[in-house]
Design a protein around this motif. Structure first.
Motif, short mmCIF file in Angstrom:
data_model
loop_
_atom_site.label_atom_id
_atom_site.label_comp_id
_atom_site.label_asym_id
_atom_site.label_seq_id
_atom_site.Cartn_x
_atom_site.Cartn_y
_atom_site.Cartn_z
N GLN A 55 0.84 -1.19 0.00
CA GLN A 55 0.00 0.00 0.00
C GLN A 55 0.87 1.24 0.00
N LEU A 56 0.92 1.93 -1.15
CA LEU A 56 1.69 3.15 -1.28
C LEU A 56 0.78 4.36 -1.13
N SER A 57 1.36 5.53 -1.08
CA SER A 57 0.59 6.73 -0.80
C SER A 57 -0.44 7.03 -1.88
N ASP A 58 -0.18 6.61 -3.12
CA ASP A 58 -1.09 6.91 -4.22
C ASP A 58 -1.75 5.67 -4.81
N GLY A 59 -1.79 4.58 -4.06
CA GLY A 59 -2.47 3.38 -4.54
C GLY A 59 -1.72 2.11 -4.19
#
Length: 251
Positions: A55-59
């Motif tokens: 889970q990254l900051s943009d998706g």
């Protein structure tokens, strides 16, 4: 070995980089978002091994693989509970649960290195993994634990438990009655036995019950201190690398 870290929390990325350096593995490049990663892969030679946060900051990081044809080996670094990681095993993918343990990291790297001479292909079905993360497999979780009290056995229902903790190589359950009991298990095994919407592993030492949380207070180094209804034998601190996932779990 050419190694890449994709992790949106920069302190966690730097910590992993230092841990890798301690076992003579150099990760020179660190990326922090889906967009940044896609751009980088389009313009650079792909690495041998990727340490990939889900889970990254943009998706979700899987979006990178939907856009770019990547053949690199992958070791996931994730806070997802183990029940959701069965697809990783099916796809021969290594994974490390956060907070990352140094010994487990070294084992995962060795597992990759042992595979390289055999030229074993990396087969990743990201669609299956995404489905499993969104719709985890139905399963039965522990409803009670049995503990030994003298010559007797006592049953403790899951709703009567405030937390689990480790101390002096033992694993204990702390109840709403304000008593601790020694269990014949480990926190690692409990990862697979506790209902993840109710219990969260806040650090290497504690699992807490969401229903037992009385208060939460900002703590040093961007951490959180948890106040439970009756447990007060030790400071209950959410590890810095777990704070983001802890807040998401609360919601």
């Amino acid at each position: 070995m050419n190694v890449l870290i994709i992790e949106d929390e920069k302190p966690s990325a730097r910590r992993l980089q230092r841990m890798l350096a301690s076992i003579q593995v150099q990760a020179e490049v660190m990326l922090h978002s889906v967009e940044e990663s896609i751009t980088w892969f389009k313009n650079n030679e792909h690495p041998d091994l990727i340490f990939l946060d889900i889970q990254l900051s943009d998706g979700l990081s899987f979006e990178i693989f939907e856009t770019i044809d990547i053949q690199s080996a992958v070791i996931f670094t994730t806070a997802y509970d183990e029940y959701a990681l069965q697809a990783f095993k099916l796809n021969s993918i290594d994974y490390l649960l956060k907070p990352i343990d140094a010994d487990e990291l070294e084992k995962a790297v060795k597992k990759y290195q042992d595979r390289v001479p055999k030229q074993q292909a990396v087969t990743i079905d990201f669609n299956d993994i995404k489905k499993l993360l969104v719709n985890p497999i139905d399963r039965e979780y522990k409803k009670r634990f049995s503990v030994k009290v003298g010559q007797h056995l006592k049953l403790i229902n899951i709703e009567d438990i405030e937390c689990f903790y480790s101390e002096n190589k033992g694993t204990y359950v702390y109840t709403t009655e304000g008593r601790s009991y020694l269990l014949d298990t480990t926190l690692e095994l409990l990862e697979n036995e506790l209902e993840p919407q109710t219990f969260f592993r806040i650090n290497r030492k504690f699992f807490v019950n969401i229903n037992a949380i009385k208060d939460m207070v900002s703590y040093t180094n961007s951490r959180l201190q948890i106040k439970l209804n009756s447990y007060n034998d030790d400071e209950v601190i959410v590890a810095r690398e777990r704070v983001k996932d802890f807040k998401a779990w609360l919601e």
